[in-house]
Design an enzyme around this catalytic site. Structure first.
Site, mmCIF file in Angstrom:
data_model
loop_
_atom_site.group_PDB
_atom_site.id
_atom_site.type_symbol
_atom_site.label_atom_id
_atom_site.label_comp_id
_atom_site.label_asym_id
_atom_site.label_seq_id
_atom_site.Cartn_x
_atom_site.Cartn_y
_atom_site.Cartn_z
ATOM 1 C CE1 TYR A 110 -25.810 -18.901 25.242
ATOM 2 C CE2 TYR A 110 -24.743 -19.961 27.083
ATOM 3 C CZ TYR A 110 -25.884 -19.549 26.450
ATOM 4 O OH TYR A 110 -27.118 -19.770 27.011
ATOM 5 C CD1 TRP A 112 -22.218 -18.654 29.719
ATOM 6 C CD2 TRP A 112 -21.423 -18.489 31.790
ATOM 7 N NE1 TRP A 112 -23.286 -18.437 30.563
ATOM 8 C CE2 TRP A 112 -22.818 -18.335 31.852
ATOM 9 C CE3 TRP A 112 -20.697 -18.428 32.983
ATOM 10 C CZ2 TRP A 112 -23.502 -18.114 33.043
ATOM 11 C CZ3 TRP A 112 -21.386 -18.213 34.176
ATOM 12 C CH2 TRP A 112 -22.770 -18.059 34.195
#
Length: 765
Positions: A110, A112
């Site tokens: 994802y 992050w």
């Protein structure tokens, strides 16, 4: 001797760090005018109670081999050597590729995990999987998945998400900010890739000092807490579209709509106007009609419309509004409203989508790319919308609608995840657990024993940002930071790159993956390649060694005076939008052709279940599950700021005092929260800034399913309550923002939260 202070960066700010016998000391960059308190979470990175210290294999997978298993999430782990773990993984990748093909591998990440450009977990895992033939991927994001699909149909691309009018322009020119969903301070401390200077608060204060007025439209008053005297219009959750339609009706019926603008710059006005007048469905979208839906006085709605037409107005919608059923509608309606006002393309006017959703929204954007670790080319065409992972795992081979296509879910045999935690982002975590039990093998790179790691078969310990070197910079930031390694790797942790280098050697693709470079070689390479590629007027004089010695590098050229669609307004034929008409599409013939009953061809009031008869029924309260103030997503939930925010060791849930009194709930009580999907425990806080019949809890508490007889999560993760359904057939976006619930005092014995200490849940081999 004092420990050396080294520079580093995070998604919530730059800092210096030093490590000595007393532990890790973290200080914000002294040049940051509004540093984030989240920096106090960083020392918890070295908490061995939550760290994955050694390569670990789930006992059932080790004993029985690959295959679906209901033991994922509750099994023991066996610590093994790196050689054994990587040999097992290489053999499993070969088995899956040769038996089922590369589409059977889902490459999950994802993005992050780090603010660094090289140790970007998503780039690392995707590059590796591309070297072995590709993978099934996800597209778009939980943050704005509905908007990412909708906006190209309406305005031609995703410019409102990435290049809105800058704060420097707004603070000088905007007279009235109308903020649907507010501009939450907790979100603008974060920026993907880092944020060296937090300046949004200053921009808001400058605008207010100049005389600008602010209206926040939200069930939560503190969604715009940075402006003390902002007007709060308290609204029923998920009814913003109805209010916006009524604002449009007032503008139209009172001759305040800029007909010249809509004629020159938009298409579909007449069809939408007939809907507003009630000519197409028999219901005029008047303030009186909206008032019964929104819980806002009709006079307040009408007065707001007139104020908006009388001055330079910026209409903003937060990303949160589209994370719900029919989440496309408030975004589309807000663009129509801005078109009716006729101020799109004027300094300080028009619309924005996402102000306050991250610190980068409204900052100047650099006119050149940033250094990247190239991912290569994925030869596999299969993908899923990011919020449909449970559907993919539970229903392989079934069809679904998405953006005008009929698509088929692939049959996933192996999940390979590095960076990110789907047990934070996704909805209905009990259903996600069932989905994670379906593949033959789940592989995770993780520094911490998150719920994703605890549902994996092979868990490989990965380093954190503090345990490696990197280059930090974000697309909405004007400083590049040398992210200097502060400490040695914890336990046997390796960087994602080191892990994948060893794995690529076993699969005979090492040269293709590494190109013969180690970490330091790649950092120098991507920096120098970037320096050669950007326009001459922006090229820094410093070579990589000089940049690293200086620790920081100014990045010039950011457009701090950008006005969204200024060029389009100046000449709509020369600067045509990338829509079929070249204009803003208030009504979309393309979407009309799709024939979706849950996404009509123009902004429409469709009532989500969360809005129907609020205050009644078995689940009378609407829970707002928004982003946390105490951490980024679920990162470092064991950190000081996050832990201090807990109530009785659980995530705090805020209730209006009247709702609490009706349920005999007092501040500090342990409460049970129920929906038709699941149950969780939380700690009660009473707060009159929360609208009646609404409760609020932040996402990100680590999922603790250790006492299922009490609740699906005893720590307060609201995604055990939320329904796993797409926003519409058009976008299939996340709908995790809202859910109907009931709250009551928990009378039983409180089970211990175990997820912050592996000794409490892991049974050593």
């Amino acid at each position: 001797m004092a420990a050396e202070e080294l520079v580093n960066s995070s998604h919530w700010g730059a800092f210096t760090a030093s490590l000595d016998e007393q532990g890790l000391s973290v200080k914000p960059d002294p040049a940051d005018p509004d540093p984030s308190e989240l920096l106090r979470n960083i020392p918890a990175s070295f908490d061995k109670g939550v760290r994955v210290l050694h390569p670990s294999v789930r006992r059932g997978w080790l004993d029985d081999g690959p295959g679906p298993s209901t033991r994922r999430g509750s099994d023991d782990y066996v610590e093994v050597s790196w050689d054994r773990a990587l040999d097992l993984l290489a053999a499993e990748l070969e088995r899956v590729r040769s038996t089922y093909g590369n589409p059977a591998i889902f490459g999950g990440s994802y993005g992050w995990a780090s603010a660094g450009r090289f140790h970007h977990a998503q780039s690392q895992i995707h590059r590796f999987l591309n070297t072995i033939g590709g993978y099934t991927r996800s597209v778009h994001s939980y943050s704005h998945g509905a908007s990412s699909v909708l906006l190209p149909h309406i305005v031609g691309d995703e410019a409102p998400l990435y290049r809105p009018t800058t704060w420097n322009v707004l603070s000088e020119h905007t007279d009235l900010f109308v903020c649907f969903g507010g501009v939450p301070a907790k979100n603008f401390q974060i920026n993907a890739g880092g944020i060296s200077r937090h300046t949004v608060r200053e921009s808001l204060e400058d605008a207010r000092a100049r005389g600008a007025e602010f209206v926040t439209i939200s069930p939560l008053a503190d969604d715009l807490a940075t402006v003390i005297d902002a007007q709060w219009i308290s609204i029923n959750p998920a009814t913003d579209t109805a209010l916006i339609l009524a604002l449009c009706w007032v503008l139209l019926s009172e001759g305040l709509c800029d007909l010249e603008f809509v004629d020159k710059y938009t298409v579909g006005f007449e069809e939408f106007a007939r809907y507003l007048r009630g000519q197409s469905d028999g219901i005029a979208k008047t303030p009186g009609w909206a008032a019964t839906i929104c819980g806002v006085d009709a006079s307040t709605i009408a007065d707001l419309a007139r104020r908006m037409a009388g001055c330079r107005t910026m209409v903003t919608t937060s990303w949160s509004l589209q994370r719900a059923r029919f989440g496309e509608q408030p975004v589309w309606a807000s663009i129509a409203l801005a078109a009716f006002l006729g101020q799109i393309g004027l300094p300080g006017g028009g619309f924005g989508h996402g102000y306050g959703s991250t610190g980068g929204m409204g900052a100047g954007r650099l006119p050149y790319p940033l250094p990247t670790f190239h991912q290569g080319v994925n030869p596999v065409n299969d993908f899923i919308p990011v919020a449909r992972i449970s559907d993919m795992l539970l229903h392989p081979g079934s069809t679904y609608d998405f953006n005008g296509q009929s698509r088929v879910y692939p049959d996933t045999k192996l999940i390979y995840w590095a960076g990110g935690n789907p047990f934070h982002h996704h909805q209905d975590l009990v259903r996600l657990r069932a989905g994670f039990q379906q593949p033959d093998t789940v592989v995770v790179h993780e520094p911490f024993w998150t719920a994703t790691a605890r549902h994996a078969d092979i868990v490989l310990p990965a380093t954190t940002t503090l345990e490696r070197n990197d280059i930090g910079c974000g697309r909405y930031d004007d400083i590049m930071t040398a992210m200097q390694q502060v400490a040695s790797p914890v336990g046997e942790s390796l960087s994602d790159y080191a892990i994948l280098t060893k794995l690529s050697k076993r699969l005979a693709v090492e040269e293709q993956f590494t190109e013969g470079r180690d970490e330091w070689g790649w950092l120098e390479h991507i920096y120098e390649r970037w320096r050669e590629s950007i326009p001459d007027q922006f090229t820094p004089n410093e070579n990589f060694a000089q940049f690293w010695a200086a620790r920081h590098l100014d990045l010039p050229g950011a457009d701090s005076k950008h006005v969204l669609y200024e060029d389009f307004r100046s000449d709509p034929e020369k600067f045509r939008l990338a829509t079929p008409s070249g204009r803003i599409e208030i009504s979309s013939p393309t979407i009309a052709r799709f024939g979706y009953d849950d996404c009509p061809p123009h902004p429409t009031w469709l009532a989500p279940a969360e809005t129907v008869a609020v205050g009644t029924g078995p689940y009378p309260l609407c829970l707002v599950a928004n982003n946390p103030a105490s951490r980024l997503h679920s990162q470092l939930d064991n950190g000081a700021v996050s832990v201090e925010s807990k109530v009785l060791g659980r995530e705090p849930i805020r209730l209006n005092p009247a709702d609490a009194t009706a349920r005999e709930i007092k501040a500090g009580d342990l409460v049970l929260v129920r929906s038709d999907t699941g149950r969780m425990l939380a700690g009660a806080i009473l707060d009159d800034r929360v609208r009646a019949n609404v409760v609020q809890i932040s996402t990100g508490a680590w999922f603790d399913h250790s006492s299922p007889e009490v609740a699906a999560c005893i720590h307060g993760n609201p995604n055990v309550l939320t329904r796993d359904a797409g926003s519409s057939k058009l976008t299939q976006g996340s709908t995790g923002q809202l859910v109907r619930v009931e709250v009551e005092v928990y009378r039983g014995e409180a089970p211990d939260v175990v997820v912050h200490d592996q000794r409490l849940w892991m049974h050593p081999a």
